[in-house]
Motif scaffolding. Sequence first.
Motif, short mmCIF file in Angstrom:
data_model
loop_
_atom_site.label_atom_id
_atom_site.label_comp_id
_atom_site.label_asym_id
_atom_site.label_seq_id
_atom_site.Cartn_x
_atom_site.Cartn_y
_atom_site.Cartn_z
N CYS A 14 0.82 -1.22 0.00
CA CYS A 14 0.00 0.00 0.00
C CYS A 14 0.84 1.26 0.00
CB CYS A 14 -0.91 -0.01 1.22
SG CYS A 14 0.00 0.25 2.75
N CYS A 17 4.87 1.40 3.88
CA CYS A 17 6.24 1.24 4.39
C CYS A 17 7.13 2.38 3.88
CB CYS A 17 6.79 -0.11 3.99
SG CYS A 17 5.92 -1.50 4.74
N GLU A 57 9.46 -3.45 -0.33
CA GLU A 57 8.16 -3.39 0.36
C GLU A 57 7.15 -4.21 -0.45
OE1 GLU A 57 6.18 0.58 0.87
OE2 GLU A 57 4.46 -0.42 -0.02
N ASP A 84 5.31 -6.17 7.02
CA ASP A 84 4.76 -7.52 7.11
C ASP A 84 4.49 -8.14 5.75
OD1 ASP A 84 4.89 -7.29 9.81
OD2 ASP A 84 2.74 -7.15 10.18
N CYS A 85 4.15 -7.34 4.74
CA CYS A 85 3.89 -7.92 3.41
C CYS A 85 5.17 -8.57 2.86
CB CYS A 85 3.41 -6.83 2.44
SG CYS A 85 1.77 -6.21 2.80
N CYS A 148 3.38 -3.20 10.26
CA CYS A 148 2.44 -2.84 9.19
C CYS A 148 1.86 -1.45 9.45
CB CYS A 148 1.34 -3.88 9.07
SG CYS A 148 0.21 -3.56 7.70
#
Length: 178
Positions: A14, A17, A57, A84-85, A148
């Motif tokens: 998204c 990060c 990211e 986290d992704c 996140c």
Amino acid sequence: MAKPKIATAWMAGCAGCHMSFLDIDERILDVVKLVDITTSPITDFKHFEDVDIGIVEGTVNTTKDEEVLRDLRAHCKILMAWGDCACFGGIVASRNPFDKTDCLRRGYIETESTVHGKIPSSDEIPRLLDKAKPANHVVKVDCFVPGCPPNADSIYYALVELLNGRIPVLPANMMRFD
Ligand code: SF4
């Protein structure tokens, strides 16, 4: 002496990060004194050159993500996963219990706001992978900054550790978002 070079890449994520990186605020002036930021969504250069630190990211979700990640890995000495992704698959990997075709149908045809939906199909559009993957399921990742997004202090800490020649190990108080 030449400054170390950094490149960053954005896969399925998204941009939070990268936004968290920008949240280091005025410390970014210290960072740009110490490093050259080359290819990155921040600079918008498109092609990787050889760099000291690669940062990624997002989740490996499409054939394009996989290509970008392999390209970055091939051009960097150290690869760091942000968020986290990239570290675990994150929210994008929540599609993994479902069949890929069902996900596409839900996204492009069945959502309540969609009228005359159609699953896009073109050789120019990257293909969705069967499963979304964290970066280290595709290439070697040298260090991880989970969260996140990870908070700005964690990102800054990890970067400074790397610039001082150490693989960062985040202290416990940086493993959660405050
Ligand atoms: S880890 Fe969170 S903030 Fe970072 S790209 Fe994924 S969803 Fe966005």
